[in-house]
Design a protein around this motif. Structure first.
Motif, PDB file in Angstrom:
ATOM      1  N   SER A 144     -28.017  12.143  82.780  1.00 30.29           N
ATOM      2  CA  SER A 144     -28.821  13.191  82.158  1.00 30.29           C
ATOM      3  C   SER A 144     -27.896  14.315  81.728  1.00 30.29           C
ATOM      4  O   SER A 144     -26.804  14.496  82.274  1.00 30.29           O
ATOM      5  CB  SER A 144     -29.882  13.717  83.122  1.00 30.29           C
ATOM      6  N   ALA A 145     -28.338  15.066  80.756  1.00 37.67           N
ATOM      7  CA  ALA A 145     -27.507  16.142  80.215  1.00 37.67           C
ATOM      8  C   ALA A 145     -27.313  17.240  81.257  1.00 37.67           C
ATOM      9  O   ALA A 145     -28.230  17.572  82.014  1.00 37.67           O
ATOM     10  CB  ALA A 145     -28.172  16.714  78.963  1.00 37.67           C
ATOM     11  N   SER A 146     -26.125  17.796  81.299  1.00 37.18           N
ATOM     12  CA  SER A 146     -25.852  18.908  82.205  1.00 37.18           C
ATOM     13  C   SER A 146     -26.548  20.159  81.689  1.00 37.18           C
ATOM     14  O   SER A 146     -26.547  20.437  80.482  1.00 37.18           O
ATOM     15  CB  SER A 146     -24.348  19.160  82.299  1.00 37.18           C
ATOM     16  N   PRO A 147     -27.158  20.951  82.585  1.00 41.04           N
ATOM     17  CA  PRO A 147     -27.842  22.173  82.134  1.00 41.04           C
ATOM     18  C   PRO A 147     -26.874  23.291  81.745  1.00 41.04           C
ATOM     19  O   PRO A 147     -27.304  24.298  81.176  1.00 41.04           O
ATOM     20  CB  PRO A 147     -28.678  22.565  83.354  1.00 41.04           C
ATOM     21  N   VAL A 148     -25.592  23.126  82.046  1.00 39.04           N
ATOM     22  CA  VAL A 148     -24.561  24.102  81.662  1.00 39.04           C
ATOM     23  C   VAL A 148     -23.366  23.326  81.138  1.00 39.04           C
ATOM     24  O   VAL A 148     -23.230  22.108  81.386  1.00 39.04           O
ATOM     25  CB  VAL A 148     -24.139  24.978  82.867  1.00 39.04           C
ATOM     26  N   PRO A 149     -22.480  23.960  80.397  1.00 40.44           N
ATOM     27  CA  PRO A 149     -21.277  23.248  79.942  1.00 40.44           C
ATOM     28  C   PRO A 149     -20.526  22.609  81.106  1.00 40.44           C
ATOM     29  O   PRO A 149     -20.341  23.233  82.154  1.00 40.44           O
ATOM     30  CB  PRO A 149     -20.449  24.346  79.277  1.00 40.44           C
ATOM     31  N   VAL A 150     -20.119  21.364  80.922  1.00 43.67           N
ATOM     32  CA  VAL A 150     -19.447  20.630  81.997  1.00 43.67           C
ATOM     33  C   VAL A 150     -18.197  21.362  82.469  1.00 43.67           C
ATOM     34  O   VAL A 150     -17.811  21.274  83.644  1.00 43.67           O
ATOM     35  CB  VAL A 150     -19.121  19.201  81.513  1.00 43.67           C
ATOM     36  N   PRO A 168     -12.693  26.709  99.356  1.00 43.81           N
ATOM     37  CA  PRO A 168     -13.083  25.880  98.212  1.00 43.81           C
ATOM     38  C   PRO A 168     -14.579  25.597  98.184  1.00 43.81           C
ATOM     39  O   PRO A 168     -15.187  25.293  99.202  1.00 43.81           O
ATOM     40  CB  PRO A 168     -12.284  24.594  98.429  1.00 43.81           C
ATOM     41  N   TYR A 169     -15.154  25.676  97.009  1.00 44.40           N
ATOM     42  CA  TYR A 169     -16.549  25.349  96.740  1.00 44.40           C
ATOM     43  C   TYR A 169     -16.611  24.427  95.531  1.00 44.40           C
ATOM     44  O   TYR A 169     -15.626  24.292  94.787  1.00 44.40           O
ATOM     45  CB  TYR A 169     -17.370  26.614  96.453  1.00 44.40           C
ATOM     46  N   ALA A 170     -17.766  23.808  95.332  1.00 39.31           N
ATOM     47  CA  ALA A 170     -17.982  22.987  94.143  1.00 39.31           C
ATOM     48  C   ALA A 170     -19.327  23.336  93.540  1.00 39.31           C
ATOM     49  O   ALA A 170     -20.334  23.455  94.254  1.00 39.31           O
ATOM     50  CB  ALA A 170     -17.925  21.501  94.487  1.00 39.31           C
ATOM     51  N   LEU A 171     -19.333  23.500  92.210  1.00 39.67           N
ATOM     52  CA  LEU A 171     -20.569  23.713  91.464  1.00 39.67           C
ATOM     53  C   LEU A 171     -20.918  22.402  90.774  1.00 39.67           C
ATOM     54  O   LEU A 171     -20.109  21.858  90.011  1.00 39.67           O
ATOM     55  CB  LEU A 171     -20.386  24.828  90.436  1.00 39.67           C
ATOM     56  N   ARG A 172     -22.133  21.901  91.071  1.00 43.89           N
ATOM     57  CA  ARG A 172     -22.556  20.607  90.553  1.00 43.89           C
ATOM     58  C   ARG A 172     -23.885  20.754  89.825  1.00 43.89           C
ATOM     59  O   ARG A 172     -24.712  21.585  90.178  1.00 43.89           O
ATOM     60  CB  ARG A 172     -22.746  19.589  91.686  1.00 43.89           C
ATOM     61  N   ALA A 173     -24.082  19.900  88.808  1.00 43.93           N
ATOM     62  CA  ALA A 173     -25.400  19.731  88.203  1.00 43.93           C
ATOM     63  C   ALA A 173     -26.136  18.657  88.992  1.00 43.93           C
ATOM     64  O   ALA A 173     -25.575  17.599  89.298  1.00 43.93           O
ATOM     65  CB  ALA A 173     -25.266  19.326  86.746  1.00 43.93           C
ATOM     66  N   ILE A 174     -27.393  18.927  89.353  1.00 44.87           N
ATOM     67  CA  ILE A 174     -28.176  17.971  90.131  1.00 44.87           C
ATOM     68  C   ILE A 174     -29.497  17.696  89.406  1.00 44.87           C
ATOM     69  O   ILE A 174     -29.892  18.455  88.514  1.00 44.87           O
ATOM     70  CB  ILE A 174     -28.429  18.480  91.571  1.00 44.87           C
TER      71      ILE A 174
END
Length: 439
Positions: free
Chosen positions: A343-349, A361-367
């Motif tokens: 599915s398309a990412s809601p924000v630029p990859v 360290p953190y991670a930002l993911r599209a879910i």
């Protein structure tokens, strides 16, 4: 709905039969909810056939229906959960308690209404209760304190806002739209007779039944197993046109407890109980008791499965039967999740992936669902999901950052006062206090 396999059904029936015998329950109906209704049900003891249609007293499961009527008013803009009770129901000694506090049993109201034992005494009006300052037993928002009185007051608020009794509002706005035609404020045949079983002998006596009037929203309703299963389907997400899905999600958030803590906690949302059981599953639902009856409805939303129990006894039944049935089903027939699909990412990859809060360290993911998730990468960290907000912002849905605003930028993520950077303390990012050379 999908019926369970014969082997699973036998396991569930054996557990139900043992619960009825060991609890010395005159009659017991148990069921499993999948696919929008009863996928399995069984009865033991003196329950008339067809057992799915025999009405039982729900007790405090009624509070979930009461909360739905309040949340409908909130969604219409008629009230806010931060409103003090006095704004909508003036003249009570609990007027400074907010509606949200009363819904989550954080309002400090006394556990029972004043006067006679309300569960065995014909009800009265709000004025007839004769409330006094003694009915505010704790300061608001200090601790969880279960309050039947609090839900009686919420029901009266709904009645005055709608201009008719709470039971009429519940019927017209919740029960009938959900198809719960066998859910009523008083027993309608076929209905079970409630009993008290003697603690030291295998004898019983009938328990009385009455109209609780102003206390009805705390425990008045009767329902069949089929109707209770429909309420279970509601809690699993099939809300119909009664509530928005986002409002149901709000109701199911636990109050006063961190859901990331170790397994084995119990909390309350808005009109629903929220429990994490020993297996690690989080269950949403409610238990109920009134003289002559015990009831339970619990759903495992991750497994898309619910379980219920209806018993015509004042005491004796192990309240853990629905949770045990859920565990049996999860073991024998685990829910098959939907296939992953791109599915398309809601924000630029380019904005996704590793970020750093200082050196952490953190991670930002599209879910799925068009959401974002920010959480620790390779080590524990504060984690939250985010939904789209105004003007390109993102709003925290749960966890540490619930309600906080996330702003995305290629150089830095701004979240509350925190700045997340692409490298630890990136000198190109606006880090408060500045940065210096690593050495």
């Amino acid at each position: 709905m999908t019926e369970l396999l014969p082997g699973t059904a036998r396991t569930l029936y054996a557990r139900t039969a043992r619960a009825q015998r060991d609890g010395r329950v005159p009659g017991l109906v148990a069921g499993v909810v999948r696919g929008g209704g009863l996928a399995w049900s069984a009865a033991r003891g003196d329950v008339a056939e067809p057992h799915r249609d025999v009405a039982h007293r729900l007790g405090s499961i009624t509070k979930t229906v009461a909360a739905i009527t309040v949340m409908r008013l909130r969604d219409e803009g008629r009230l806010d959960l931060a409103d003090p009770l006095e704004k909508h129901l003036p003249g009570t000694p609990l007027g400074d308690r907010t509606l949200g506090q009363l819904l989550s049993h954080m309002g400090g109201a006394t556990s029972e209404s004043p006067g006679g034992w309300w569960e065995r005494t014909p009800g009265t009006t709000l004025e007839g209760l004769g409330l006094s300052p003694a009915d505010a037993v704790l300061a608001p928002a200090r601790r969880f304190h279960y309050s039947n009185l609090g839900f009686g007051l919420l029901g009266e608020l709904v009645a005055r806002a709608r201009g008719r009794s709470w039971v009429e509002v519940a019927r017209d706005e919740v029960l009938l739209p959900l198809g719960m035609t066998r859910t009523t404020p008083r027993p309608v045949a076929p209905a079970a007779q409630g009993f008290a079983v003697h603690p030291w002998a295998d004898v019983r006596q009938p328990e009385p039944e009455h109209d609780a009037v102003v206390m009805a929203p705390a425990g008045q309703l009767w329902a069949s197993a089929t109707d209770l299963a429909r309420l279970g389907a509601f809690l699993l997400g099939d809300t119909g046109d009664v509530l928005a899905t986002a409002t149901l999600e709000e109701m199911c958030l636990p109050s006063g407890i961190d859901p990331g803590d170790a397994p084995g906690w119990s909390s309350y949302g808005l009109g629903v109980q929220v429990r994490r059981v020993e297996s690690g599953a989080t269950l949403v639902g409610h238990g109920g008791s009134m003289p002559g009856f015990l009831a339970g409805l619990w759903v495992d939303r991750e497994e898309a499965t619910g379980a219920l129990a209806l018993a015509n006894t004042t005491s004796g039944l192990d309240g853990g039967l629905p949770a045990a049935l859920l565990a049996d089903v999860r073991e024998a027939e685990p829910h098959i999740v939907d296939a992953w699909r791109p599915s398309a990412s809601p924000v630029p990859v380019e904005l996704l992936g590793p970020w750093y809060w200082g050196p952490s360290p953190y991670a930002l993911r599209a879910i799925p669902g068009g959401l974002l998730h920010l959480g620790g990468l390779g080590r524990p960290g504060r984690a939250s999901r985010f939904r789209p907000g105004p003007a390109g912002t993102w709003i925290g849905m749960d966890g540490y950052f619930a309600g906080e605003t996330l702003r995305l930028d290629p150089v830095a993520l701004n979240l509350a006062t925190f700045v997340f950077t692409r490298t630890p303390y990136d000198p190109a990012a606006p880090v408060p206090g500045g940065t210096c050379e690593w050495r």
